[in-house]
Motif scaffolding. Structure first.
Motif, short mmCIF file in Angstrom:
data_model
loop_
_atom_site.label_atom_id
_atom_site.label_comp_id
_atom_site.label_asym_id
_atom_site.label_seq_id
_atom_site.Cartn_x
_atom_site.Cartn_y
_atom_site.Cartn_z
N PHE A 290 11.15 32.28 6.22
CA PHE A 290 12.12 32.59 5.18
C PHE A 290 13.20 33.51 5.74
CE2 PHE A 290 8.02 31.70 3.28
CZ PHE A 290 8.33 30.77 2.30
N SER A 291 14.43 33.04 5.75
CA SER A 291 15.53 33.84 6.31
C SER A 291 16.87 33.23 5.94
CB SER A 291 15.42 33.93 7.83
OG SER A 291 15.75 32.70 8.43
N TYR A 292 17.91 34.01 6.15
CA TYR A 292 19.29 33.53 6.03
C TYR A 292 19.72 32.87 7.34
CZ TYR A 292 20.66 35.91 1.65
OH TYR A 292 20.80 36.28 0.35
N SER A 293 20.67 31.96 7.24
CA SER A 293 21.31 31.40 8.43
C SER A 293 22.80 31.22 8.12
CB SER A 293 20.69 30.06 8.84
OG SER A 293 20.79 29.11 7.79
N GLY A 298 31.39 25.80 11.85
CA GLY A 298 30.40 24.84 12.32
C GLY A 298 29.45 25.34 13.39
N LYS A 299 29.68 26.55 13.93
CA LYS A 299 28.83 27.08 14.98
C LYS A 299 27.97 28.24 14.45
CE LYS A 299 32.00 25.87 18.75
NZ LYS A 299 32.79 26.39 19.90
N LYS A 300 26.72 28.28 14.88
CA LYS A 300 25.80 29.30 14.41
C LYS A 300 26.25 30.69 14.84
CE LYS A 300 20.98 30.84 14.73
NZ LYS A 300 19.63 30.58 15.31
N GLY A 310 26.92 29.56 4.79
CA GLY A 310 25.68 30.31 4.76
C GLY A 310 24.64 29.62 3.91
N SER A 311 23.38 29.77 4.28
CA SER A 311 22.28 29.22 3.49
C SER A 311 21.07 30.13 3.67
CB SER A 311 21.94 27.79 3.94
OG SER A 311 21.50 27.78 5.29
#
Length: 373
Positions: A290-293, A298-300, A310-311
């Motif tokens: 469980f975390s944010y990303s 388009g690049k992390k 963001g998700s």
């Protein structure tokens, strides 16, 4: 309305909303009368400032090396707030309004919390010059003090936590923090994070109240407290392991983007591990991590200040979720262990900000459940 009533109303209005040069009461000045509360506060995360919280400082500096945009919540009594936010000034270790962090004076002079799209805004009571400041709280008929006046304010039962603990969007309207929604009030926060403890609010306990709201602000750093947030129930059907996670909290499992919470699942047979839910990195188990990303164009990216997307993989407030795993057929004597951990600084975040305190990366156990066959 009578003339006297009008005068009183005018005085109240001026006290709340007119600008002044009232003297700042630092944290230590509160200790004289509120010794127990002061000691509790000193052990809390609210007492952590830019100067003694490396994780916060590194994230803030990486997000913007000139402006200290976090000051509105992390240094709210700064006497040069505009300069900090604009980049004309930097945090100053010699300035008490900076080192006091989320100070007693700040929290007890919030008059109103305004809802806003990007983040909520704390409206502070304006203190009348040459008069004792008025400090607010939830006590009915609070005691008088030679340092300040006291008053009960309904915002402390309704919205006081919403100023900083509700939500935060970056300049691209990407959510980078979310703990509360508009249907909630502060009573849920106070009930869990500020439980009633023995001892009056003042050293003298003039009214013999006997109890006060704890100012430790219990949270993820407290081993006993963090066990209470989530229930874990295990069920095995054929070769399927079902892990039911029941979030009893009034906020999501993951709130802050630097953190990760994850499951570590092991099946043991005669002292040897015959199955686990990941090999090396907990993130290999997508459903149990469980975390944010975040992404930028388009690049992390890791630090979300400039994110355009963001998700979050989360367990929402009061949500129950069942995770299913394919495991080997169990035999008599096998042991299944499911552990929920928190990483205060997830690995990729710690690397991105060059975190020196490696203990923040070490997984800390939240809760563990075992099923024996």
């Amino acid at each position: 309305m009578e003339r006297t009533a009008l005068i009183r109303l005018l005085i109240l209005f001026l006290t709340l909303f007119s600008f002044s040069a009232a003297k700042y009461m630092d944290n230590h000045s509160c200790k004289e009368c509120h010794e127990n509360i002061y000691d509790e506060f000193q052990s809390s995360q609210h007492s952590k400032s830019y100067f003694n919280d490396e994780l916060h400082r590194k994230v803030a500096d990486t997000a913007d090396s000139k402006k200290y945009a976090c000051a509105t919540c992390h240094m709210p009594m700064a006497d040069n707030m505009d300069d900090l936010l604009s980049g004309k000034a930097r945090p100053d270790k010699a300035n008490k309004t900076h080192t006091d962090a989320i100070s007693c004076y700040f929290c007890h002079t919030i008059a109103y919390v305004k809802k806003a799209h990007q983040f909520n805004i704390n409206t502070k009571a304006r203190q009348a010059e040459h008069y004792k400041p008025t400090l607010y709280g939830r006590l009915v008929h609070p005691d008088a003090s030679d340092k300040h006046s006291s008053a009960s304010n309904p915002v402390y039962a309704k919205k006081v936590c919403m100023g900083c603990h509700s939500h935060k969007l970056n300049d691209n309207n990407v959510t980078i923090f979310k703990a509360m929604d508009d249907t909630q009030n502060s009573l849920g926060c106070i009930r869990c994070h500020m439980p009633e403890v023995e001892g009056g609010a003042e050293k003298m306990d003039k009214r013999a109240r006997g109890q006060h709201a704890s100012h430790k602000f219990l949270g993820i750093h407290d081993k006993a407290f963090r066990k209470t947030g989530v229930d874990i129930t295990l069920t095995v059907k054929n070769k399927k392991l079902e892990v039911m996670l029941d979030n009893k909290m009034e906020h999501p499992l993951i709130i802050q983007p630097a953190r990760a919470k994850f499951l570590k699942i092991k099946v043991m047979r005669k002292g040897k591990m015959i199955w686990r839910n990941y090999k090396q990195d907990p993130a290999e188990d997508a459903q149990g991590y469980f975390s944010y990303s975040f992404k930028k164009d388009g690049k992390k990216i890791i630090v979300p200040a400039t994110a355009t997307e963001g998700s979050v993989h989360n367990l929402n407030a009061k949500e129950t979720k069942i995770l299913t795993y394919d495991i080997p057929s169990l035999q008599k004597g096998d042991v299944v262990t499911v552990s929920l951990y928190v990483q205060l600084a997830k690995s990729d975040c710690a690397k991105a900000i060059d975190l020196k305190d490696k203990s923040l990366m070490e997984p800390e156990l939240i809760k563990q459940e075992t099923l024996k066959f």
